[in-house]
Design a protein around this motif. Structure first.
Motif, short mmCIF file in Angstrom:
data_model
loop_
_atom_site.label_atom_id
_atom_site.label_comp_id
_atom_site.label_asym_id
_atom_site.label_seq_id
_atom_site.Cartn_x
_atom_site.Cartn_y
_atom_site.Cartn_z
N LEU A 119 0.36 -1.21 0.01
CA LEU A 119 -0.03 -0.57 0.12
C LEU A 119 0.64 1.22 -0.21
O LEU A 119 0.19 2.31 -0.06
N ARG A 120 2.87 1.03 0.15
CA ARG A 120 3.43 1.97 -0.17
C ARG A 120 2.64 3.03 1.33
O ARG A 120 2.63 4.36 0.73
N SER A 139 -7.15 -0.02 7.01
CA SER A 139 -9.06 -0.47 5.92
C SER A 139 -8.77 1.15 4.59
O SER A 139 -8.64 0.97 3.78
N TYR A 140 -8.55 1.39 5.86
CA TYR A 140 -8.55 2.94 4.90
C TYR A 140 -7.82 3.49 3.39
O TYR A 140 -8.42 3.43 2.06
N ALA A 141 -6.40 3.33 3.50
CA ALA A 141 -5.84 2.80 2.22
C ALA A 141 -5.47 2.21 1.24
O ALA A 141 -5.62 2.41 0.33
N TYR A 142 -6.32 0.63 2.03
CA TYR A 142 -6.56 -0.56 0.72
C TYR A 142 -7.69 0.14 0.00
O TYR A 142 -7.74 0.29 -1.00
N ALA A 143 -8.53 1.25 0.86
CA ALA A 143 -9.81 0.92 -0.06
C ALA A 143 -10.08 1.69 -1.34
O ALA A 143 -10.41 2.54 -2.20
N ILE A 201 -7.37 -8.06 4.07
CA ILE A 201 -6.84 -6.98 2.74
C ILE A 201 -6.15 -8.07 2.22
O ILE A 201 -6.17 -8.52 1.00
N ALA A 202 -4.93 -8.71 3.14
CA ALA A 202 -4.35 -10.03 2.23
C ALA A 202 -5.33 -10.93 1.40
O ALA A 202 -4.98 -10.92 0.01
#
Length: 293
Positions: A119-120, A139-143, A201-202
């Motif tokens: 997600l950098r 979670s927010y970065a993934y979304a 996420i994974a």
């Protein structure tokens, strides 16, 4: 993965933060409660959405337009958002001598490193976070990576319109109260919550788009089918803190507002309106006539 993230605190979506529009059939679920001098609309939301998802329907638009007051989970004002960094520092950071990885099992530690890189994100910053706060950030970065935006979230869109139309804005919980829902969890439950988030996420399988579409067409059965096993995985302590205890408090608040007068549009996360112990069922159990699904 969408199911658990959709239920996370609204404050995280506001503060952390060119395709053809998708137009699912139907519109999100909406409930109406009324008596001689009151009309209350109850609308289940998603806090972070793809900008191209169409969810506004005629019934939702008419109900929102008719309301004099707009109620959300927490304060959506710029002043409340500006206070988030100090709240995050107070409740979201580990003591200087601790690191997040040291709190995790070896498999979760490895998964955290992989996801942070994917997600950098800044690994040093994540390592300073308490587990609950890291779970929200990840979670927010993934979304966001998947094309979602807090600016497209229901509350963000409707709060801006409410201000433009001169509606009264109010909320059930202060930002500090919302943050402490997770920050006050026992350490073991915070760590478990992060581990569940990492696994989701994974192992994400494309369910983000599916659940967005289910919500937008008002498919409560599909939402509940996705939510139930994920709350079971999160555990009873997290479920009680994030959903059930708040549902009981909100049902009391809505019943009190019905005893008053006025036209009110209430927007809370859709996870609070499906499944066992949801707000709608609690209101009906106390004898309130709630129109809707």
């Amino acid at each position: 993965m969408r199911s658990l993230f959709a239920a996370l605190l609204a404050v995280s979506a506001w503060a952390l933060a060119a395709c053809a529009p998708t137009a699912p059939q139907g519109e999100p679920a909406l409930w109406r409660i009324a008596d001689a001098d009151s009309e209350i609309w109850l609308f289940g939301t998603v806090h972070v959405l793809p900008p191209d998802l169409r969810w506004r329907g005629e019934r939702v638009n008419a109900a929102f337009a008719s309301a004099d007051e707009f109620v959300t989970e927490t304060d959506t004002s710029p002043e409340a958002n500006a206070a988030f960094p100090s709240l995050a520092a107070r409740y979201g950071l580990l003591p200087a001598e601790q690191s997040l990885s040291a709190l995790l099992a070896p498999a979760d530690r490895a998964r955290l490193a992989e996801i942070v890189q994917e997600l950098r994100l800044d690994a040093g910053q994540i390592e300073r976070m308490r587990p609950w706060f890291a779970a929200l950030q990840l979670s927010y970065a993934y979304a966001v990576r998947e094309g979602h935006s807090a600016d497209a979230g229901v509350e963000t869109v409707l709060a801006a319109e409410a201000r433009q139309r001169g509606k009264r804005l109010s909320f059930f919980e202060t930002p500090e109260e919302q943050i402490r829902i997770l920050a006050d969890l026992p350490p073991a439950d915070q760590t478990h919550f992060l581990a569940v988030t990492l696994r989701q996420i994974a192992e994400e399988d494309g369910s983000l788009a599916d659940s967005d579409a289910a919500w937008a067409r008002g498919d409560l059965a599909a939402l509940n089918a996705a939510l139930a096993p994920q709350w079971e995985e999160a555990g009873p302590v997290v479920h009680e803190a994030v959903i059930l205890r708040r549902n009981r408090a909100w049902a009391d608040e809505i019943a009190a507002r019905l005893d008053g007068s006025g036209r009110i549009f209430i927007a809370v996360g859709a996870a609070h309106l499906v499944g066992d112990g949801n707000v709608v069922d609690l209101l009906r159990a106390r004898g309130t006539d709630v129109e809707g699904p």
